[in-house]
Design a protein around this motif. Structure first.
Motif, PDB file in Angstrom:
ATOM      1  N   ASP A 690      42.537  49.765  41.003  1.00 27.98           N
ATOM      2  CA  ASP A 690      43.236  50.429  39.902  1.00 27.98           C
ATOM      3  C   ASP A 690      42.736  51.835  39.635  1.00 27.98           C
ATOM      4  O   ASP A 690      42.927  52.379  38.555  1.00 27.98           O
ATOM      5  N   HIS A 691      42.056  52.458  40.604  1.00 30.19           N
ATOM      6  CA  HIS A 691      41.608  53.831  40.417  1.00 30.19           C
ATOM      7  C   HIS A 691      41.646  54.576  41.750  1.00 30.19           C
ATOM      8  O   HIS A 691      41.733  53.968  42.816  1.00 30.19           O
ATOM      9  N   VAL A 692      41.564  55.885  41.688  1.00 31.38           N
ATOM     10  CA  VAL A 692      41.518  56.723  42.886  1.00 31.38           C
ATOM     11  C   VAL A 692      40.088  56.716  43.420  1.00 31.38           C
ATOM     12  O   VAL A 692      39.117  56.808  42.656  1.00 31.38           O
ATOM     13  N   THR A 693      39.955  56.620  44.732  1.00 29.80           N
ATOM     14  CA  THR A 693      38.632  56.535  45.365  1.00 29.80           C
ATOM     15  C   THR A 693      38.312  57.843  46.076  1.00 29.80           C
ATOM     16  O   THR A 693      39.141  58.413  46.782  1.00 29.80           O
ATOM     17  N   TRP A 694      37.069  58.272  45.907  1.00 28.65           N
ATOM     18  CA  TRP A 694      36.564  59.487  46.564  1.00 28.65           C
ATOM     19  C   TRP A 694      35.444  59.061  47.498  1.00 28.65           C
ATOM     20  O   TRP A 694      34.445  58.483  47.066  1.00 28.65           O
ATOM     21  N   ASN A 695      35.581  59.360  48.768  1.00 35.35           N
ATOM     22  CA  ASN A 695      34.660  58.813  49.757  1.00 35.35           C
ATOM     23  C   ASN A 695      33.292  59.456  49.754  1.00 35.35           C
ATOM     24  O   ASN A 695      32.353  58.929  50.326  1.00 35.35           O
ATOM     25  N   THR A 699      27.766  56.033  45.227  1.00 36.64           N
ATOM     26  CA  THR A 699      27.810  54.764  44.503  1.00 36.64           C
ATOM     27  C   THR A 699      29.257  54.461  44.145  1.00 36.64           C
ATOM     28  O   THR A 699      30.103  55.351  44.119  1.00 36.64           O
ATOM     29  N   PRO A 700      29.567  53.192  43.843  1.00 35.91           N
ATOM     30  CA  PRO A 700      30.924  52.858  43.408  1.00 35.91           C
ATOM     31  C   PRO A 700      31.365  53.668  42.199  1.00 35.91           C
ATOM     32  O   PRO A 700      32.529  54.034  42.077  1.00 35.91           O
ATOM     33  N   GLU A 701      30.418  53.964  41.290  1.00 31.62           N
ATOM     34  CA  GLU A 701      30.773  54.740  40.106  1.00 31.62           C
ATOM     35  C   GLU A 701      31.174  56.163  40.485  1.00 31.62           C
ATOM     36  O   GLU A 701      32.116  56.729  39.919  1.00 31.62           O
ATOM     37  N   GLU A 702      30.444  56.762  41.426  1.00 32.27           N
ATOM     38  CA  GLU A 702      30.779  58.119  41.867  1.00 32.27           C
ATOM     39  C   GLU A 702      32.063  58.137  42.696  1.00 32.27           C
ATOM     40  O   GLU A 702      32.810  59.116  42.661  1.00 32.27           O
ATOM     41  N   PRO A 850      50.570  40.139  46.500  1.00 35.76           N
ATOM     42  CA  PRO A 850      50.065  40.991  47.579  1.00 35.76           C
ATOM     43  C   PRO A 850      48.621  41.403  47.363  1.00 35.76           C
ATOM     44  O   PRO A 850      48.129  41.437  46.237  1.00 35.76           O
ATOM     45  N   ALA A 851      47.986  41.746  48.480  1.00 39.65           N
ATOM     46  CA  ALA A 851      46.582  42.112  48.438  1.00 39.65           C
ATOM     47  C   ALA A 851      46.396  43.543  47.978  1.00 39.65           C
ATOM     48  O   ALA A 851      47.258  44.378  48.129  1.00 39.65           O
ATOM     49  N   GLN A 852      45.210  43.822  47.430  1.00 36.37           N
ATOM     50  CA  GLN A 852      44.856  45.174  47.033  1.00 36.37           C
ATOM     51  C   GLN A 852      43.701  45.667  47.891  1.00 36.37           C
ATOM     52  O   GLN A 852      43.095  44.921  48.634  1.00 36.37           O
ATOM     53  N   THR A 853      43.362  46.933  47.736  1.00 41.14           N
ATOM     54  CA  THR A 853      42.394  47.560  48.614  1.00 41.14           C
ATOM     55  C   THR A 853      41.042  47.743  47.956  1.00 41.14           C
ATOM     56  O   THR A 853      40.928  48.303  46.877  1.00 41.14           O
ATOM     57  N   GLU A 854      40.032  47.281  48.603  1.00 38.01           N
ATOM     58  CA  GLU A 854      38.659  47.397  48.117  1.00 38.01           C
ATOM     59  C   GLU A 854      38.132  48.790  48.430  1.00 38.01           C
ATOM     60  O   GLU A 854      38.379  49.344  49.484  1.00 38.01           O
ATOM     61  N   VAL A 855      37.375  49.372  47.505  1.00 35.81           N
ATOM     62  CA  VAL A 855      36.709  50.651  47.736  1.00 35.81           C
ATOM     63  C   VAL A 855      35.387  50.399  48.424  1.00 35.81           C
ATOM     64  O   VAL A 855      34.580  49.597  47.963  1.00 35.81           O
ATOM     65  N   LYS A 856      35.155  51.067  49.546  1.00 36.30           N
ATOM     66  CA  LYS A 856      33.893  50.909  50.266  1.00 36.30           C
ATOM     67  C   LYS A 856      32.744  51.490  49.451  1.00 36.30           C
ATOM     68  O   LYS A 856      32.854  52.569  48.866  1.00 36.30           O
ATOM     69  N   THR A 857      31.639  50.785  49.425  1.00 38.69           N
ATOM     70  CA  THR A 857      30.483  51.260  48.676  1.00 38.69           C
ATOM     71  C   THR A 857      29.432  51.883  49.576  1.00 38.69           C
ATOM     72  O   THR A 857      28.624  52.679  49.123  1.00 38.69           O
TER      73      THR A 857
END
Length: 905
Positions: A690-695, A699-702, A850-857
């Motif tokens: 439910d949020h935009v991910t920045w690679n 950390t997951p928070e960043e 449907p499946a959702q996408t996990e953010v890589k940590t």
């Protein structure tokens, strides 16, 4: 292609069912008839002379009058002449007809001409009700014999004038088409035996002379009315039989490519004996007596041979003295798509150079040689082999074979190879897994060889078998399918060069390249289709110290569907063409390269591998290497047709905004992306979708740079919207997209069955919408979540790695505030309750959502992380096949989406 003569031609073409005829006299002389594969026996049937003194009904009993016949075997597309010549002038013909032995004929198309004594005679094809019909003729009954229009019948159709005062009648037939149905076709079968010390008590079928007078045989005419039938054969003698020399159930005229069987019981005077059917072939061609020749007669496993295989009657299970023997056998009608005969072919010698020991399938064995065959289908594991009566000094070749016509894909593996019971090493990388090649009586259009064998002059998967008496292969077939082997792919392929080598300055694999991996190497990929020529190259900042490998590669949607690739290749180093030895190894093969798996990547002959094939010399002291590829052909399997389920147009689906930016690796993956945890996350993990991910974040928070997504629930015809608001303005300094799209869970097959998606647009920060889009297909075969396998619609505004990419890279701006995508859906069997459905939060994930996408940590190390296509910080591209999900009550069909992405370090 070189053809191999087939002994089984008449065996496949003819169904012998003997019927009595009116007059029996001296047999006719049958002239040389050429017998070829997939052919039908043709002859002129005639009854002539005032007293019917001249009769001919083909090469069976019932002929008379020393008629000389010229018969033929004819295949579709051929023109052949057949004739009968009387020894003296015949006053008249009561009937004459061109005949073909075609069991189960459904449709026949042909041309026919007639000559009487060398003079052309007119044929009126309108003179009868049919151009062809099934009719018993001599010893051929109506289930197998077809008469063609063109003849004369005193009491029936008169397609031509009545022949009078003639000696020779000749028909010329051009066979255009034959359609048959073997269901319901009968074949003659019996239990044969040679018995008594003086061989006096034997039985070899009802048409053989010399049968014991005191035996009663219940022979069978077998007809399939369903998928299987069970019959009992019996021989009952008027006195005890105290010696059996040989015994076998016999079938004449059966096409054993479509028939399987089991021996249910064998009884002598009511006492059962259990056979060991693993000792030899399941069946083989072998004549019985004078009436049943090798090419049309099959013996079944389960009998006894004094000098051969003893399925019964061995030392531990002797045949008792008896007066009655009974065999009960169940026959199964097989589809040609289901089961295939498998055998082990081998050629060699007991003394160097003699080639006196070989086996190429049932019917080929020399005395004492025992072949072990099997029927195989997808999902089966079978064991085949050959045992020899003496030491086999050296095998020049050995190969597991499957008799299968029209197969375009075989997938599986060799489980084990044993020589004299001891397992030997198998290197399946030594060559292809399967290919067509003529073997023994099976030509290259029917015989598939599997990898795993040995060839003195070609691929050597095992060491040369020497000094042994038995060899055995166990293999598993995972998939075997038929299709159009000549179907050209219209896919656009990515062509590139992979390289690994040492830098002069540092060594240690300092130069590695798989489409943009190294900033000190200039290079890139090209897109190529069949019929096109493209050049790809690599230019190094400094001369490599050493090249470990270099390989041109070709990326496709699914390597498993490829049948053959034909290409020309030219290699240049620093502008100078160098020799490429295409014979040094395979032309192409699947091999993972960089982040490309062997499911999408082919390597092409023409490179160098320190530990493998050297098509070129090891490149040294150079700065540029270049390959020019002309793609002549790329044959693929015909796509499987899946029947559409109308219920799919009644379902409820979801749509999700998805995007990715190359410089900063800001992204939201497709909902079904298994690589980045999408499916697993939806099923098992808390919602981080439910949020935009920045690679870049450590950390997951960043990594979480905010944003609120509103996804759509698609329930019927209407207009829908998906949005993003509140994310980091500018996406951490991004300037462009690699991918911007709406990922849906609507089955892709709906598009070909009435569904339309129109008026799709994307607007950023409320600016003028961009309306260029394409509908793309997302396909996945998920090993981890097979219930989600399928194919879904993707509404794509930008996808830099899709050859159908609709928009320029700068046509859509990076958002400061919002992204809004709107689209209209038509073609469902119901309308949405509102004309415009406001964007709504999707339901919590479950087994039906449907499946959702996990953010890589973790910090990425060039691994593929998204369903989107992208380049890494260093420029690497990697392909993944996007995973697909089955949603709600709707079943989902298959499709394909290739995506290329890298996370930035």
């Amino acid at each position: 292609m070189k053809k191999v003569a087939k002994k089984l031609a008449a065996f496949v073409a003819s169904f012998l069912m003997l019927v009595s005829v009116l007059t029996v006299g001296k047999p006719a002389v049958v002239a040389n008839a050429d017998e070829t594969a997939e052919s039908y026996y043709a002859f002129v049937a005639i009854g002539a002379g005032d007293g019917w003194e001249y009769q001919y009904y083909g090469k069976t009993s019932g002929n008379s009058g020393d008629v000389v016949a010229q018969d033929a075997y004819i295949s579709v597309g051929e023109t052949k002449s057949i004739s009968v010549t009387m020894p003296e002038t015949a006053t008249q013909a009561w009937f004459v007809a061109p005949c073909l032995v075609i069991p189960g004929a459904q449709e026949i198309d042909f041309d026919v001409t007639l000559k009487v004594d060398g003079k052309a005679v007119a044929i009126d094809l309108t003179a009868g009700k049919k151009l062809w019909w099934a009719e018993g003729t001599g010893a051929w009954d109506a289930t197998e014999c077809v008469r063609l229009a063109g003849g004369y019948n005193e009491w029936g159709d008169k397609f031509s004038a009545k022949p009078v005062n003639f000696k020779t009648i000749e028909f010329t037939i051009t066979l255009k088409k034959v359609v048959t149905d073997t269901q319901g076709i009968g074949f003659y079968s019996f239990l044969a035996m040679g018995g008594a010390e003086d061989w006096s008590m034997g039985y070899s079928g009802k048409d053989n002379a010399g049968n014991y007078a005191g035996v009663v045989a219940n022979d069978q005419y077998l007809n399939f009315e369903g998928d299987a039938l069970t019959v009992t054969y019996a021989l009952e003698f008027d006195k005890a039989v105290d010696k059996v020399w040989w015994m076998a159930p016999v079938i004449t005229g059966a096409n054993f490519k479509t028939v399987d069987f089991t021996v249910d019981s064998i009884k002598f005077d009511g006492n059962e004996i259990t056979p060991d059917l693993t000792l030899g072939d399941a069946w083989w061609t072998e004549g019985v007596g004078d009436a049943y020749a090798n090419d049309s007669t099959v013996r079944l496993a389960g009998g006894y041979n004094e000098w051969g295989t003893k399925y019964i009657g061995g030392e531990s299970n002797p045949i008792p003295s008896f007066t009655k023997v009974e065999y009960t056998i169940t026959f199964t009608q097989l589809s040609a798509d289901e089961k295939y005969l498998a055998f082990l072919a081998i050629g060699g010698d007991s003394d160097t150079g003699s080639w006196d020991m070989s086996y190429t399938g049932p019917g080929s064995e020399a005395e004492g040689v025992v072949g072990k065959t099997a029927y195989v289908a997808a999902g089966d594991t079978v064991t085949i082999g050959v045992t020899f009566p003496q030491n086999f000094k050296h095998a020049y070749y050995t190969a597991p074979c499957i008799v299968a016509e029209g197969v375009n894909l075989v997938k599986g593996h060799i489980d084990s190879v044993k020589i004299d019971g001891k397992e030997v090493a198998v290197n399946m990388n030594a060559g292809k897994f399967w290919w067509y090649e003529g073997t023994g009586d099976y030509d290259e259009e029917h015989c598939v060889r599997l990898g795993g064998g040995y060839n003195e002059w070609a691929a050597q998967y095992i060491a040369a078998p020497e000094n042994f008496t038995s060899i055995e292969y166990t293999f598993t077939i995972d998939k075997i399918s038929k299709g159009n082997p000549a179907m050209e792919s219209n896919e656009t392929f990515e062509l590139g060069i992979a390289y690994g080598g040492d830098k002069a300055e540092s060594g240690d694999w300092g130069y590695g390249y798989v489409t943009g991996f190294n900033a000190e190497i200039e290079g890139g990929s090209e897109f190529i289709k069949v019929g096109e020529t493209r050049t790809v190259s690599l230019k190094f900042a400094s001369k490599p110290l050493y090249t470990w490998y270099v390989a041109p590669y070709l990326l496709c949607q699914d390597t498993s569907t490829a049948l053959d690739i034909d290409f020309d290749i030219v290699c240049k180093i620093d502008g100078k063409e160098i020799p490429v030895d295409r014979a040094a190894g395979k032309d192409f093969w699947t091999e993972g390269t960089g982040d490309y798996t062997d499911e999408t990547c082919f390597r092409l002959a023409g490179g160098y591998n320190e530990w493998g094939t050297h098509y070129i010399e090891s490149p040294k002291n150079f700065t540029t290497i270049e390959y020019t590829i002309t793609l002549n052909s790329f044959l693929v399997a015909e796509p499987e047709v899946v029947e559409f389920d109308p219920a799919l147009l009644s379902g409820k689906y979801n749509a999700y905004l998805s995007f990715q930016c190359p410089e900063t690796w800001v992204y939201r993956d497709d909902w079904m992306n298994e690589t980045s945890g999408g499916i697993a996350l939806w099923k098992d993990i808390a919602n981080n979708f439910d949020h935009v991910t920045w690679n870049e974040g450590a950390t997951p928070e960043e990594q979480n740079i905010g944003g609120t997504f509103v996804d759509a629930v698609i329930d019927g015809n209407g207009t829908y919207t998906v949005t993003l608001t509140g994310a980091d303005p500018g996406f951490k300094g991004s300037t462009k997209y690699n991918m911007l799209k709406v990922s849906t869970t609507i089955p892709y097959s709906c598009l070909a069955n009435g569904l339309e998606i129109t008026e799709a647009s994307v607007s950023v920060d409320g600016k003028k919408p961009v309306t260029d889009f394409v509908l793309y297909e997302n396909k996945v075969d998920s090993d981890n979540y097979p219930e989600y396998n399928g194919s879904y619609i993707s509404i794509e505004f930008i996808n830099t790695y899709n050859s159908k990419n609709p928009a320029a890279l700068d046509s859509v701006q990076i958002p400061q505030e919002s992204i809004v995508c709107t689209f209209t859906v038509k073609g469902f069997d119901h309308d949405n309750a509102a004309t415009e459905q406001p964007a709504a939060e999707p339901e919590k994930p479950s087994n039906e959502t449907p499946a959702q996408t996990e953010v890589k940590t973790e910090e990425p190390k060039n691994e593929v992380t998204s369903s989107a296509d992208s380049e890494s910080k260093e420029g690497v591209k990697a392909i993944i096949v996007v995973v697909v999900v089955i949603l709600g009550v709707a079943a989902v069909a298959c499709g394909v989406f290739l995506a290329i992405k890298k996370k930035k370090k």
